[in-house]
Design an enzyme around this catalytic site. Structure first.
Site, short mmCIF file in Angstrom:
data_model
loop_
_atom_site.label_atom_id
_atom_site.label_comp_id
_atom_site.label_asym_id
_atom_site.label_seq_id
_atom_site.Cartn_x
_atom_site.Cartn_y
_atom_site.Cartn_z
N HIS A 189 -0.40 2.03 -13.83
CA HIS A 189 0.70 1.44 -13.28
C HIS A 189 1.88 1.13 -14.48
O HIS A 189 3.00 1.16 -14.27
CB HIS A 189 0.58 0.23 -12.42
CG HIS A 189 0.05 0.60 -11.01
ND1 HIS A 189 -1.02 1.34 -10.86
CD2 HIS A 189 0.77 0.47 -9.60
CE1 HIS A 189 -1.17 1.44 -9.37
NE2 HIS A 189 0.09 1.17 -8.87
N HIS A 231 -6.37 -5.40 -13.97
CA HIS A 231 -6.78 -4.93 -15.20
C HIS A 231 -6.65 -6.30 -16.39
O HIS A 231 -6.10 -7.31 -15.73
CB HIS A 231 -5.43 -4.28 -15.71
CG HIS A 231 -5.44 -2.83 -15.06
ND1 HIS A 231 -6.20 -1.81 -15.51
CD2 HIS A 231 -4.52 -2.34 -13.95
CE1 HIS A 231 -5.80 -0.73 -14.65
NE2 HIS A 231 -4.77 -1.18 -13.84
#
Length: 266
Positions: A189, A231
């Site tokens: 992303h 993440h």
């Protein structure tokens, strides 16, 4: 009856003779019986030998063991940075669970996550390419589609090579995941947000408020990855840098709209 002096002399003579006999018998036994290995002093038990053997073992240590015993400054620095990365990522994962400090904002963060997903972007780009009626518009949209596909390929390759697991606070409830999405490094992303935002700012005529919104969207996408626990911080930072550089790669391999008839024939 013997005198006391005579008796003492006799006793002295007898003791001397007995000592001589015992010494001679001990000498004959030593010469007659072979020396067994157990009677020899073991050199390995001596402290000098132990010291020599220990020093020789230290000299014969392989280089890998020596490196483990004496870690380099670079190794210590990398371990420290990794520990800071994990600690900071856990602190920033405020939307990782429903019971987290910002757990009520988790649905909103998941909407932001979908806005940066690759499948919606690819589908919308293909639709715009099909509906476009100008050559310049087709050229821009075609290269945006090329950039999105290139991003998916490069991120998948890097994830497959590094194979870093996602944070422990992550919940695998992401939208439309693939096999490599179980790995964390880098953030797809973040790469997509950086690349698309730079692409749009350079090839689309946008008003100043819209340009600001595009930059804010890229920043919010990157932050949401850590806030959702998807993440670590280093995954997002490297992903953002990687996406920024991917745009330069797209510019280098810029596609011409003349390739569209060839693609449609295929």
């Amino acid at each position: 009856m013997p005198s006391p002096r005579t008796a003492r002399a006799a006793n002295t003579t007898g003791s001397i003779s007995n000592e001589k006999f015992e010494f001679m018998s001990l000498l004959t036994n030593r010469t007659s019986t072979p020396e067994t290995p157990t009677s020899r002093p073991r050199t390995s038990d001596s402290p000098v030998h132990r010291k020599d053997s220990s020093s020789s073992q230290q000299q014969q240590l392989p280089e890998e063991d020596c490196m483990k015993l004496n870690p380099s400054f670079l190794g210590i620095a990398l371990r420290s940075l990794l520990a800071i990365d994990l600690w900071l990522s856990k602190k920033m994962g405020v939307c990782a669970r429903d019971g987290s400090s910002w757990g009520s904002a988790r649905p909103l963060m998941k909407l932001v996550e979908i806005s940066g997903h690759g499948i919606p972007w690819i589908c919308c780009t293909i639709y715009c390419l099909y509906k476009s009626d100008s050559s310049a518009g087709r050229e821009v949209i075609l290269n945006l589609l090329f950039a999105l596909l290139l991003d998916i390929i490069l991120v998948g390759v890097v994830k497959g090579i590094v194979k870093r697991r996602r944070p422990t606070q992550n919940r695998m409830d992401m939208f439309a995941t693939f096999s490599v999405d179980k790995y964390s490094f880098p953030s797809g992303h973040a790469t997509r947000a950086a690349m698309v935002s730079r692409f749009m700012l350079n090839h689309l005529v946008l008003a100043v408020p819209v340009r600001i919104l595009v930059m804010l969207w890229a920043i919010v996408i990157s932050l949401s990855r850590v806030m959702l626990g998807r993440h670590n911080v280093t995954d997002v930072l490297f992903g953002f840098f990687m996406g920024y550089m991917q745009y330069s790669l797209v510019e280098y391999f810029w596609l011409s709209p003349n390739i569209l008839p060839v693609l449609f024939k295929m």
